[in-house]
Design a protein around this motif. Structure first.
Motif, PDB file in Angstrom:
ATOM      1  N   GLU A   1       4.461 -10.432   0.805  1.00 36.57           N
ATOM      2  CA  GLU A   1       3.868  -9.571   1.493  1.00 36.57           C
ATOM      3  C   GLU A   1       4.456  -9.359   2.939  1.00 36.57           C
ATOM      4  OE1 GLU A   1      -0.492  -9.708   1.409  1.00 36.57           O
ATOM      5  OE2 GLU A   1      -0.358  -9.214  -0.634  1.00 36.57           O
TER       6      GLU A   1
ATOM      7  N   VAL B   1      -8.485   1.340  -0.885  1.00 35.54           N
ATOM      8  CA  VAL B   1      -8.131   0.423   0.151  1.00 35.54           C
ATOM      9  C   VAL B   1      -7.734  -0.831  -0.492  1.00 35.54           C
ATOM     10  CG1 VAL B   1      -9.412  -1.154   1.758  1.00 35.54           C
ATOM     11  CG2 VAL B   1      -9.735   1.329   1.978  1.00 35.54           C
ATOM     12  N   ASP B   2      -8.273  -1.265  -1.700  1.00 43.38           N
ATOM     13  CA  ASP B   2      -7.931  -2.374  -2.611  1.00 43.38           C
ATOM     14  C   ASP B   2      -6.495  -2.284  -3.056  1.00 43.38           C
ATOM     15  OD1 ASP B   2      -8.031  -0.952  -4.661  1.00 43.38           O
ATOM     16  OD2 ASP B   2      -9.511  -2.115  -5.802  1.00 43.38           O
ATOM     17  N   GLN B   3      -5.718  -1.174  -2.688  1.00 44.73           N
ATOM     18  CA  GLN B   3      -4.508  -1.095  -3.109  1.00 44.73           C
ATOM     19  C   GLN B   3      -3.535  -1.173  -1.997  1.00 44.73           C
ATOM     20  OE1 GLN B   3      -4.729   2.950  -4.867  1.00 44.73           O
ATOM     21  NE2 GLN B   3      -4.125   2.045  -7.031  1.00 44.73           N
ATOM     22  N   VAL B   4      -4.122  -1.511  -0.942  1.00 44.70           N
ATOM     23  CA  VAL B   4      -3.229  -2.113   0.140  1.00 44.70           C
ATOM     24  C   VAL B   4      -3.562  -3.403   0.598  1.00 44.70           C
ATOM     25  CG1 VAL B   4      -2.932  -1.553   2.761  1.00 44.70           C
ATOM     26  CG2 VAL B   4      -3.602   0.372   1.198  1.00 44.70           C
ATOM     27  N   ALA B   5      -2.415  -4.218   0.467  1.00 39.35           N
ATOM     28  CA  ALA B   5      -2.486  -5.803   1.000  1.00 39.35           C
ATOM     29  C   ALA B   5      -2.322  -5.744   2.389  1.00 39.35           C
ATOM     30  CB  ALA B   5      -1.633  -6.526   0.311  1.00 39.35           C
TER      31      ALA B   5
ATOM     32  N   VAL C   1     -12.068  -6.429   4.596  1.00 42.67           N
ATOM     33  CA  VAL C   1     -11.042  -6.867   3.690  1.00 42.67           C
ATOM     34  C   VAL C   1     -11.152  -8.388   3.510  1.00 42.67           C
ATOM     35  CG1 VAL C   1      -9.671  -5.032   3.448  1.00 42.67           C
ATOM     36  CG2 VAL C   1      -8.981  -6.548   5.133  1.00 42.67           C
TER      37      VAL C   1
ATOM     38  N   SER D   1      -0.901  -5.456  -4.987  1.00 42.32           N
ATOM     39  CA  SER D   1      -1.439  -5.428  -3.672  1.00 42.32           C
ATOM     40  C   SER D   1      -2.450  -6.394  -3.636  1.00 42.32           C
ATOM     41  CB  SER D   1      -2.234  -4.278  -3.313  1.00 42.32           C
ATOM     42  OG  SER D   1      -3.053  -3.784  -4.335  1.00 42.32           O
ATOM     43  N   ARG D   2      -2.961  -7.165  -4.792  1.00 41.84           N
ATOM     44  CA  ARG D   2      -3.965  -8.009  -4.878  1.00 41.84           C
ATOM     45  C   ARG D   2      -3.283  -9.305  -5.117  1.00 41.84           C
ATOM     46  NH1 ARG D   2      -8.552  -6.851  -2.863  1.00 41.84           N
ATOM     47  NH2 ARG D   2      -6.827  -5.874  -1.741  1.00 41.84           N
TER      48      ARG D   2
ATOM     49  N   THR E   1       1.683   0.011  -4.842  1.00 46.40           N
ATOM     50  CA  THR E   1       0.919  -0.110  -3.978  1.00 46.40           C
ATOM     51  C   THR E   1       1.558  -0.790  -2.679  1.00 46.40           C
ATOM     52  OG1 THR E   1       0.773  -2.704  -4.715  1.00 46.40           O
ATOM     53  CG2 THR E   1      -1.044  -1.076  -5.744  1.00 46.40           C
TER      54      THR E   1
END
Lengths: 759, 759
Positions: free
Chosen positions: A515, B504-508, B16, A250-251, B475
């Motif tokens: 993505e 939340v940081d596991q969601v792009a 984000v 996700s990053r 993710t």
């Protein structure tokens, strides 16, 4: 949809991305410039084998204009056994992280030991010169023979050969032994009327892609990273980066750029992890573009190989035994395609007694990487020469000999799995009636010969995803998760246009990034067009079904009563009650029903093995040893040609690469492990002057249980050219050249009776 | 999911996209540079009203460095009645094509008459000076009064007023009359104990976005066009371009860039069609970035308005009648938001006799465009002052008066539709107990007053689409079709994280372009977060359901027996039989089941009307007329705050824009139609020194039948500020200032007894 109804499939539609490539507006890996972008350069080992004692980067870091330096310390160690998937195949990432940045040892000349990012490339070069690396130089292993020697230096002190019983007690340079076997080869060889036996050799050959390896990374302070790269697999690279750098996906965002040639050489991450780490340390985007010399010295070629072949047959030409032993040089880390090579060598013939044995051998050279039909040309060069020699020995027509022994549907492959329906018999028929085979060989100044070889490729399926969105005016937008290295955007636009009854220019098609598109495996393994066409076709049919529901609601009838004809949805039997595709699309967007986006996913589709036959006419100058290819014809069962022009492009491209490896392309190392021909002046790829026009004959025997009946077309055309040329040379000279490339020096050696041709 | 279970929803998660915006790496419309890019500039009419007799571009075309010039001849005429959708609303494109490039007439100062693309901006400027335009200057119409005059010059010779009976026989400058009516207003006004009657006026105010209008177009020779633009709606712009330029959507790709402020002003295409045509003619990419002066002179503001209000009530404060007549200036082409304005004016109160009448009036000024709560501030400024004056006349507490007459669930809106459950009563309760209302007003050097106003916004729903893809490590990647102008990426990442039990940081999360995302309408109308959250939530639940199927296949149980707990799929009752999300995700990618991508679509979701109340304390210097805002508190029913910090940001931003319009922002035209204050020095937006901290009180009464109960939050906060400030000023001074902005001059005039305050 019945075959006869095809309207767009089978047409020679121009490439949808042709114009932008022709005029230079397509964005390749080397084209991207970001604001504030830094230039990355890689320091490489000058030693083929050396322990890295100490790296001091302090002088480089102090150079004005240098913003980041990375070494092995910037990459985390991975748990033993850590892998990332390449389709269903797990890739060893413990090796890959060491390949990308040397850790304990430098294992080949060109192995990265540090990288810098600087404000301009000259500063970066200057910084490399300021990095002090203390090496303990070790004796290198630069040939298969050296690697196998009892007292050979060991590249990996704990490498135990897998696949041998009892398990070895001592480490070696052989990582694995693979055996595929049926019947009793030794007994049947002993009982054969005739046995042909020979040892063959292939040098490593590079993929030779036009565009060098290139990537750009941008890292945000919040941990998100975007990587633009010229790669065969955005998701594959993302997965490798995620594990190598211990970052959640996700990053990470991997954005594909146009690929200026790949041929298997852009599947593994190369510079991407270096770009990311440099960008993270520098706080600015970093681009690395390799030079041609770096590409040749430090990215993986197709594997150097030694193959021993024994073929036994009855006097009438019936094969009774085939034995192949191959040693493939994997380079610095295990992983040659020797298992593929054995399959390619053994698959084409129905032979009761078969023994295929292969060894994966490490050496102090660049790690091999997949190269179009990995392992196939090397194996085919050996087995198809042996078959040709057998025909000569028995006085049989080489086409008849092959036809008599060829596999057919239901026969077992060397893996033990049965072969589905294939078009090999139809390929033989096409050769038999083609002028390239029936025309007499014209005479010339020098000796001439005509050679035939057949080739097999099994191919992969893996996973492919796409989305098909119906736009507001009833045109289509198709997003695929796989990159386009062979023209698949055009073929897939044809599939979508076919399914929707549209023109190709009413279909927008593009590769999404990691993505914005669904997971798809690499564009490789002759899998992409075939599996993605199935995905796109399925998604189109799903989208049409949903539009029919919306049309039925609007026309107030049952969905079963809706027909779709020429971009109109009409009530069956009442054609005046109808709504156009464009109008319905608009209404679904803004009023009711909702926009239509359908996904298509294929996974583990049935294999669609494919066969080719190549016929080469050559002339050999006995004074110089130079081989000229006069005429070359490629026959291939492609299942179904969505776009015959593109299929021919694949056949021609594969044939030309095969001819290059056959005659001039080979990596040449000195005894210290330095490549002697690390430039395109010395590493001799064929030019337009070196090859004749490649005639193509497309055979279409639809693959069973595969949508549209497509077979993979990209790889098999590189499999037989070297053998076809070698067989033509043998018939021209009366001597076999058993070492590819068959350079003038090796041809001269063969003429002097040194059949192995080692120069 | 029950409310108490929320883990991420309701949290003050940082944006984000905050870091990339803060450090400057986010790409805005003015940032993009393409290789070979040209600079486009627009020639604009110096006349507010003129027939265009002739345009000669030959001298400009001959200037070295000029690669393309376009005029009206480069844009096709459209069939009468041609529209493109804005959600369910059809936009008149016959007007829009003339707005983008003047055709028969120039209709305002700044109207584009030609555009050039040149190698650098200075050459482009020089080229503009070489274009010869012959005008026949006509008398302009620059005020509503002038437009309505019997002998007024006509902007459009065939414009007949719609909505009047019998239909008019002569053209005029009034495009439409809108009436919303119930009961007998005349009779009930005559019978009322007290009637308050006053005329109000609002100047046009610009959206004042920080980033000017900007776009880049690249045209391929094969007809494909890519447009990068700072827009509120990629699909909306694509649709407009498709119709305006007669191109199928499959040839168009609109890529969103970050938007540096929009507030309704970036919904319609502005420079995009010019960029495309220039790029097509030049064969190179073309960028146009407007100057601030061009933005002010030639892009649409919120509409200048005249409103006449009559309120009748019983002595106890019960409203008996409300009459509102409004004239809204649309600028050069019809289309003011007068119908919205009437709804905002009439919605908050339960009054049996209601008559709302509105007129859409054209004038020789820039065409109005939506501005945050279009029409709302102007209507509210009138009606809420009238309510305040009524409270004063009756000696009632203004909060009590409003509470007594406020609408509640089931009451009819002026449109005749019943109001769903709303939190207005809870907003009143919050005001009543808040120190901003209960604290005594501190005394100061100058007269002070406290003002209250309430505001209503109905909002839109339209269509929203997204895709949620599960990545190989479990993710998420969420792609939305709507651009983010309010922080929706953060809120939607929270929704996805909530549904999947992730951080939340596991969601792009990202906005796709028009080819890689599903059709979504503009980010506008307080619709986006709410409808997209429903789409994302639905897609996440669908994705989880599909993962449960794959888990069930693997764990060999029925899908009903699978529970998903803390990123693990487990067999209910046998928690040790489980598979982790990450592991399952990897297996679906490479082995079986297929990657999971789920779409979410929402369309025509139930409306979620919303109410706000603002309380302002002001001090007025009677010597200068300067109004200072001392304290400002905003109360709002938001249904559910996914991210309270972002909701407060919307409330504060709206309040500040409302205060700006209340006190200093107004477009000032001379009698020739030239804007006198077309720079940010003269067009006075509030700075941080002009407004106090805006206190926010979030009230959460979930909207019925809306996922998560969210209401739109973006627009209603701009509706009441001007009235709240005006009511405070009236109580400070004892005089009403009925013209916004309430500039010092107008305040002084009011103190001298000129209640209308026209300067």
């Amino acid at each position: 949809m019945t075959e006869t109804a095809y309207r767009v499939i089978g047409q020679r539609v121009p490439k949808v991305d042709g114009v932008e490539r022709a005029i230079g507006s397509a964005l390749y890996g080397t084209d991207l410039r970001l604001p504030g972008m830094l230039h990355g350069k890689v320091l490489r080992s000058p030693h083929a084998h050396a322990r890295i004692v100490r790296i001091d980067t302090s002088r480089a870091e102090a150079l004005p204009g240098v913003l980041a330096v990375v070494t092995r310390d910037d990459f985390p160690e991975l748990e033993p056994g850590t892998t990332a998937p390449l389709g269903e195949i797990p890739i060893d990432l413990v090796s890959l992280t060491r390949l990308i940045m040397a850790r304990e040892k430098a294992l080949y000349v060109g192995h990265p030991v540090a990288a810098v990012a600087a404000s301009d490339p000259h500063v970066a070069d200057a910084a490399l010169a300021l990095i002090d690396v203390e090496y303990k130089v070790l004796p290198p292993v630069t040939t298969i023979e050296q690697a196998l020697a009892a007292d050979a230096p060991l590249l990996h002190e704990r490498l135990m050969t897998a696949g041998v019983e009892p398990p070895p007690t001592k480490p070696s340079n052989v990582s694995r032994r693979t055996v595929l076997e049926r019947g009793d080869v030794a007994a049947s060889l002993a009982a054969a009327d005739v046995v042909v036996e020979r040892r063959y050799r292939a040098d490593a050959a590079h993929q030779g892609y036009l565009e060098p390896v290139a990537a750009v990374a941008q890292a945000e302070p919040d941990g998100r990273v975007t990587v633009w790269t010229s790669t065969q697999g955005t998701f594959t690279v993302e997965w490798q980066l995620s594990v190598l750098l211990k970052m959640p996906m996700s990053r990470l965002r991997v954005v594909p750029l146009e690929v200026g040639g790949a041929f298997g050489g852009k599947i593994y991450a190369h510079v991407e992890p270096l770009c990311v780490r440099l960008a993270q340390k520098a706080g600015r985007p970093v681009r690395i573009v390799l030079t041609r010399e770096e590409v040749l010295r430090a990215t993986g070629p197709g594997a150097a190989t030694i193959a021993e072949v024994k073929v036994g047959a009855q006097r009438d030409g019936t094969l009774t035994a085939l034995e192949v032993r191959m040693w493939m040089e994997a380079g610095a880390f295990p992983g040659s395609p020797v298992a593929n090579a054995l399959l390619v060598g053994g698959a084409p013939y129905k032979v009761a007694n078969l023994r295929l044995e292969g060894f994966d051998v490490v050496a102090n050279k660049p790690r091999v990487e997949p190269y179009r039909g990995p392992g196939g040309p090397q194996a085919n060069f050996a087995v198809e020469q042996a078959m040709d020699e057998l025909a000569q020995r028995l006085g049989l027509d080489p086409l008849d000999l092959r036809r008599r022994n060829a596999v057919a549907a239901g026969d077992l492959l060397p893996t033990g799995r049965p072969l589905p329906e294939v078009g090999l018999a139809q390929v033989f028929d096409a050769v038999a009636r083609h002028p390239c085979w029936t025309d007499p060989l014209p005479t010339g100044r020098h000796p001439r010969g005509r050679g035939l070889a057949i080739g097999f490729w099994h191919g992969q399926s893996f996973t492919s995803s796409c989305q098909v969105a119906v736009t507001g005016d009833g045109t289509l937008s198709v997003t695929i998760g796989a990159v386009d290295i062979t023209g698949i955007r055009t073929a897939l636009a044809q599939v979508a246009a076919e399914e929707f009854g549209l023109r190709v220019d009413q279909v927008a098609i593009q590769t999404g990034d990691t993505e914005t598109s669904g997971y798809s495996d690499v564009a490789a393994g002759s899998r992409t067009a075939r599996t993605m066409a199935a995905a796109v076709g399925g998604a189109c049919r799903e989208a049409l079904a949903r539009l029919k529901e919306r049309a039925a609601a609007r026309l107030e009838c049952a969905v079963e009563d809706i027909a779709y004809v020429e971009q109109r949805f009409l009530v069956k039997g009442i054609p005046e009650r109808a709504i156009g595709l464009a109008q319905l699309a608009r209404l679904t967007m803004v009023e009711a029903g909702g926009p239509v986006i359908a996904e298509g996913v294929t996974q583990r589709m049935p294999a669609a093995p494919t066969f080719a036959a190549h016929v080469a006419d050559v002339e050999v100058d006995p004074a110089t040893g130079k081989v000229g290819v006069l005429r070359f014809t490629a026959f291939q069962d492609v299942g179904r040609a969505i776009n015959p022009t593109q299929v021919e492009g694949q056949m021609q491209g594969g044939a030309v690469q095969g001819i290059g490896w056959a005659l001039s392309e080979g990596e040449d190392f000195d005894e210290r492990g330095w490549m002697r021909n690390a430039s395109l002046l010395d590493y001799r790829m064929p030019t337009a002057l070196d090859v004749p026009p490649i005639d193509c004959v497309i055979v279409e025997v639809p693959a069973p249980d595969v949508p549209y009946g497509m077979r993979g077309v990209g790889e098999v055309p590189i499999v037989p050219p070297a053998a076809a040329v070698a067989n033509a040379v043998a018939r021209a000279l009366g001597e076999r050249v058993a070492h590819m490339p068959m350079t003038p020096e090796r041809v001269l050696r063969a003429l002097r009776g040194d059949a192995f041709g080692q120069v």
